[in-house]
Design a protein around this motif. Sequence first.
Motif, mmCIF file in Angstrom:
data_model
loop_
_atom_site.group_PDB
_atom_site.id
_atom_site.type_symbol
_atom_site.label_atom_id
_atom_site.label_comp_id
_atom_site.label_asym_id
_atom_site.label_seq_id
_atom_site.Cartn_x
_atom_site.Cartn_y
_atom_site.Cartn_z
ATOM 1 N N VAL A 55 -86.634 12.504 -19.551
ATOM 2 C CA VAL A 55 -86.864 11.235 -18.862
ATOM 3 C C VAL A 55 -85.545 10.465 -18.853
ATOM 4 N N THR A 56 -85.395 9.596 -17.871
ATOM 5 C CA THR A 56 -84.180 8.783 -17.799
ATOM 6 C C THR A 56 -84.275 7.601 -18.762
ATOM 7 N N SER A 102 -80.711 5.893 -29.059
ATOM 8 C CA SER A 102 -80.854 7.292 -28.644
ATOM 9 C C SER A 102 -79.708 8.141 -29.165
ATOM 10 N N SER A 103 -78.494 7.580 -29.153
ATOM 11 C CA SER A 103 -77.344 8.318 -29.691
ATOM 12 C C SER A 103 -77.491 8.553 -31.188
ATOM 13 N N LEU A 143 -83.466 13.689 -30.879
ATOM 14 C CA LEU A 143 -83.409 13.571 -29.424
ATOM 15 C C LEU A 143 -82.212 14.336 -28.889
ATOM 16 N N GLY A 144 -82.274 14.655 -27.593
ATOM 17 C CA GLY A 144 -81.156 15.260 -26.886
ATOM 18 C C GLY A 144 -80.748 14.378 -25.723
ATOM 19 N N THR A 161 -79.030 8.267 -17.779
ATOM 20 C CA THR A 161 -78.885 9.239 -18.869
ATOM 21 C C THR A 161 -80.242 9.879 -19.177
ATOM 22 N N LYS A 162 -80.245 11.209 -19.243
ATOM 23 C CA LYS A 162 -81.491 11.943 -19.487
ATOM 24 C C LYS A 162 -81.675 12.163 -20.978
ATOM 25 N N ILE A 163 -82.917 11.906 -21.426
ATOM 26 C CA ILE A 163 -83.241 11.999 -22.846
ATOM 27 C C ILE A 163 -84.435 12.932 -23.005
ATOM 28 N N CYS A 164 -84.357 13.807 -23.977
ATOM 29 C CA CYS A 164 -85.449 14.742 -24.261
ATOM 30 C C CYS A 164 -85.716 14.790 -25.759
ATOM 31 N N LEU A 165 -86.905 15.247 -26.123
ATOM 32 C CA LEU A 165 -87.317 15.338 -27.520
ATOM 33 C C LEU A 165 -86.977 16.726 -28.047
#
Length: 567
Positions: free
Chosen positions: A487-488, A517-518, A526-527, A537-541
């Motif tokens: 997700v963004t 997130s960082s 998170l990634g 910025t795309k974030i994934c679990l």
Amino acid sequence: MPRTRLRGTVMSQSSIDFPKRKTGRTQIKSLQPKERTCEVIKVLPTPLSPQSKLLPLSPRKRLGDDNLCNIQNTTQCSPPKQSKKENCMQNTPSPKGRRLLFAVNEVAAGNLSPAKSGQNENLPSPLRRGQETPSSSKQPFRPSGSSVCTKLFKQDSTCYQQAKQAFSTAVPDRMLAREGETAAIRQFLKEHISGTKPGSLYISGAPGTGKTACFRRILQDSKNELAGCRTIFINCMSLRSSQGVFHVIADGLAEDGKEALAGKDITRKLEKQLTAEGPMVLLVLDEMDQLDSKGQDVLYTVFEWPWLSHSRMVLVGIANALDFTDRILPRLQARPKCKPQLLNFPPYTKDQIATILQERLKQVSGEQVLDNAAIQFCARKVSAVSGDARKALDVCRRAVEIVESDVRSQTLLKPLSECKSPTKASPVSLVPKRVSLPHISRVISDVYGDRMTSSNSGGADDSFPLQQKLLVCTLLMMTRQSKVKEVTLGKLHEAYSKVCRKQQVPAVGQSECLSLSSLLESRGILGLKKSKEARLTKICLKIEERDVEHSLKDKALVGNILHGGLA
């Protein structure tokens, strides 16, 4: 004959002396020549009738004692009111202040004799009569005795300038709370640089945890040990493309008087140069994750260089993600030789941040500029969200700027003896105003938002702040609902804000959400796939759903959030 008589009559009439009124001019003419040599023209008062004495003359005709215009107490004349002619007639200034001195005044003071001045000793001088000069009524009366001179001045703000310099984010002389990490880096450099043994090291950690500052401090302190080594330090954020790193490396390897390598096969030329005889090469790639490219060819090439035959390269990569090499470079797992050593910098705790701030304040001479309560408050707020020491320094520096601005806008009236510059005996001036807790709170509210909240108290919960728990739970609900893995940041922040409103918890802004997130990326939860625009910025679990509750160690909170959903 009658005409002659007429003429005689006329002549006899013209010889008659009529009575004339004496004026000041005729009196001056009647003075002796010796008296007329004086520079000051004296006008003697003429006798007036009692009726005329009751009526004073007009202001421009007031000249003597008989016109009711004298003031008994003589006062000083304001320095700006003095004319050039009057200033030239002064011989010695009065010790009690500047005064107008005329020639007749000098006679009264004894500087000129009555014979030289042409003045009669029996006549009172203007000073004896109490006569004031025309411009002397402007200055307030000052009693006889020692006079105290005061001055309006601005308060000294040197302590605030020193504090702002101490709170700068430059590389400090000593890295606090990083003794273990510093020792590990020194040992690695000693083993591979001094031992001429190629190798690679990957340093990870959240932003502001001291990765780059610590390594730069070691490079500055180890100049003698690294004298025979060629060091190339590259910040990958400054590169226009990931391929540009090869040209920067070629420029760093170019010897004096020789052109750097160029052309299409620059990577092969660099490989030949790195495997040829020569001194050891230390390549440091800061923000290494910016070299992300299609197929990760650039990163694979750089990580394989230390393991080439007869290689003389030592590689040090610095980035935020903890699992960067495992996630981005999976092929390195198949070649255990190419896998780098790992070193993680954990986020600063509130005690460590408070220690850093107090150590910086020791550089400021004199009293402490920040209150201890303000330091503890700043450390607790910053450590609750990111553990970023640079952010804590920035908050304190902004708070000092606010207090300095308030102090500079104020002026005080003090004696000149207290306004003088500090002497060697007392070189330090007191702090006019300290930075207190309200100033720190104001900066956090204005710049970072008053939404920064600390974690729940109790045991192991302190290591995982509340805001990070809310963000992870929100991402987990979004992946369940939309059945997408990434997700963004913009959508995640919108959903996260809804969750915070339901839980009646203040939410952080989008920039702080990216910092969270960082930090979670550095923990491997998170990634992130960064973009030019932060909201894209795309974030994934990176962990399984069943491991979320165990990682957050708060089953009640996580269950409540997941049960409530996003609606």
